[in-house]
Design a protein around this motif. Structure first.
Motif, PDB file in Angstrom:
ATOM      1  N   PHE A   1       3.133  21.957  -9.120  1.00 50.92           N
ATOM      2  CA  PHE A   1       4.623  21.765  -9.597  1.00 50.92           C
ATOM      3  C   PHE A   1       5.133  23.190  -9.493  1.00 50.92           C
ATOM      4  O   PHE A   1       4.450  23.974 -10.112  1.00 50.92           O
ATOM      5  N   ASP A   2       6.253  23.207  -9.104  1.00 53.54           N
ATOM      6  CA  ASP A   2       7.031  24.643  -9.206  1.00 53.54           C
ATOM      7  C   ASP A   2       7.367  25.211 -10.633  1.00 53.54           C
ATOM      8  O   ASP A   2       7.156  26.397 -10.705  1.00 53.54           O
ATOM      9  N   ASP A   3       7.688  24.202 -11.719  1.00 53.92           N
ATOM     10  CA  ASP A   3       7.636  24.897 -12.975  1.00 53.92           C
ATOM     11  C   ASP A   3       7.357  23.379 -13.873  1.00 53.92           C
ATOM     12  O   ASP A   3       7.188  22.366 -13.353  1.00 53.92           O
ATOM     13  N   MET A   4       7.560  23.698 -15.166  1.00 54.71           N
ATOM     14  CA  MET A   4       7.241  22.849 -15.868  1.00 54.71           C
ATOM     15  C   MET A   4       8.292  21.542 -15.956  1.00 54.71           C
ATOM     16  O   MET A   4       8.130  20.418 -16.342  1.00 54.71           O
ATOM     17  N   GLU A   5       9.665  22.054 -15.665  1.00 52.60           N
ATOM     18  CA  GLU A   5      10.724  21.227 -15.361  1.00 52.60           C
ATOM     19  C   GLU A   5      10.313  19.944 -14.341  1.00 52.60           C
ATOM     20  O   GLU A   5      10.611  18.905 -14.789  1.00 52.60           O
ATOM     21  N   THR A   6       9.834  20.320 -13.482  1.00 56.90           N
ATOM     22  CA  THR A   6       9.551  19.571 -12.318  1.00 56.90           C
ATOM     23  C   THR A   6       8.343  18.655 -12.574  1.00 56.90           C
ATOM     24  O   THR A   6       8.318  17.469 -12.313  1.00 56.90           O
ATOM     25  N   LEU A   7       7.600  19.058 -13.520  1.00 53.25           N
ATOM     26  CA  LEU A   7       6.397  18.165 -14.248  1.00 53.25           C
ATOM     27  C   LEU A   7       6.894  17.201 -15.003  1.00 53.25           C
ATOM     28  O   LEU A   7       6.726  15.938 -14.958  1.00 53.25           O
ATOM     29  N   TYR A   8       7.542  17.609 -15.874  1.00 54.92           N
ATOM     30  CA  TYR A   8       8.258  16.829 -16.995  1.00 54.92           C
ATOM     31  C   TYR A   8       9.168  15.647 -16.169  1.00 54.92           C
ATOM     32  O   TYR A   8       9.196  14.352 -16.532  1.00 54.92           O
ATOM     33  N   ARG A   9      10.144  15.939 -14.959  1.00 59.32           N
ATOM     34  CA  ARG A   9      10.665  15.070 -14.463  1.00 59.32           C
ATOM     35  C   ARG A   9       9.848  13.828 -13.668  1.00 59.32           C
ATOM     36  O   ARG A   9      10.196  12.889 -13.594  1.00 59.32           O
TER      37      ARG A   9
END
Length: 201
Positions: A66-74
């Motif tokens: 995952f590029d960042d935590m935002e991507t994971l949250y999405r």
């Protein structure tokens, strides 16, 4: 007997590639599941370190997938929205619209108890992610569409009553009853049912 070593090598390479692909998929799923578990336990904003420890993978592995935590949250939010849509769109067995409304309320309330931790987290992160913000807005639009299907046209046309009922059946109202007012699930469902009956009387 002669063996076609090139075809054997190609088959081995294919198996190796398939194995790597399967491991990648499983690791990705484990990371998503770890974040979901932490959120379900009440952590509104788990960190990448929290997720890596729960998933039993390295921190670099998390960001390799995952590029960042935002991507994971999405990713988690998409799974939640899919569950929400399937429950809200479920086929209702009752014949009369009042009975179908009651059936829908029970299904919504059971769903809200399950997804409340994820909705709280989504509200926290919506300002960081256009997609999460849009998903929350789509959820409200879906609730509106389904409620319109359930009610007779005369009630849908009564804007004040329709909007009041939409708010009453929202996850935010449910969270208020369960968390702030401290009602049990059964008591909260009774409260929502009674209020809904009064609005559509």
């Amino acid at each position: 007997m002669f063996f076609d070593h090139s075809s054997t090598s190609a088959a081995d390479d294919s198996l190796t590639a398939d194995g790597r692909r399967n491991r990648t998929i499983l690791t990705r799923k484990r990371i998503v599941a770890a974040l979901a578990e932490l959120m379900r336990e009440g952590q509104v904003a788990p960190t990448a370190q929290d997720v890596s420890l729960r998933a039993n993978v390295g921190l670099r592995t998390v960001f390799r997938h995952f590029d960042d935590m935002e991507t994971l949250y999405r990713e988690v939010d998409l799974e939640v929205q899919s569950t929400v849509a399937s429950i809200l769109n479920m086929e209702l067995k009752a014949g009369h619209w009042r009975d179908r409304l009651s059936e829908n309320i029970k299904a919504r309330c059971r769903l809200y108890d399950t997804i409340t931790p994820f909705l709280v987290s989504a509200q926290v992160h919506r300002h960081e992610s256009t997609q999460i913000d849009n998903n929350l807005k789509r959820h409200v639009a879906l609730e509106r569409t389904i409620l319109k299907r359930l009610l007779p046209k005369s009630l849908v046309a009564d804007k004040a009553r329709f909007e009041a009922l939409l708010m009453l059946l929202s996850p935010q109202a449910w969270m208020r009853l369960r968390r702030e007012q401290g009602l049990s699930s059964a008591a909260a469902i009774s409260c929502v049912q009674l209020s809904a009956q009064a609005l559509v009387a």
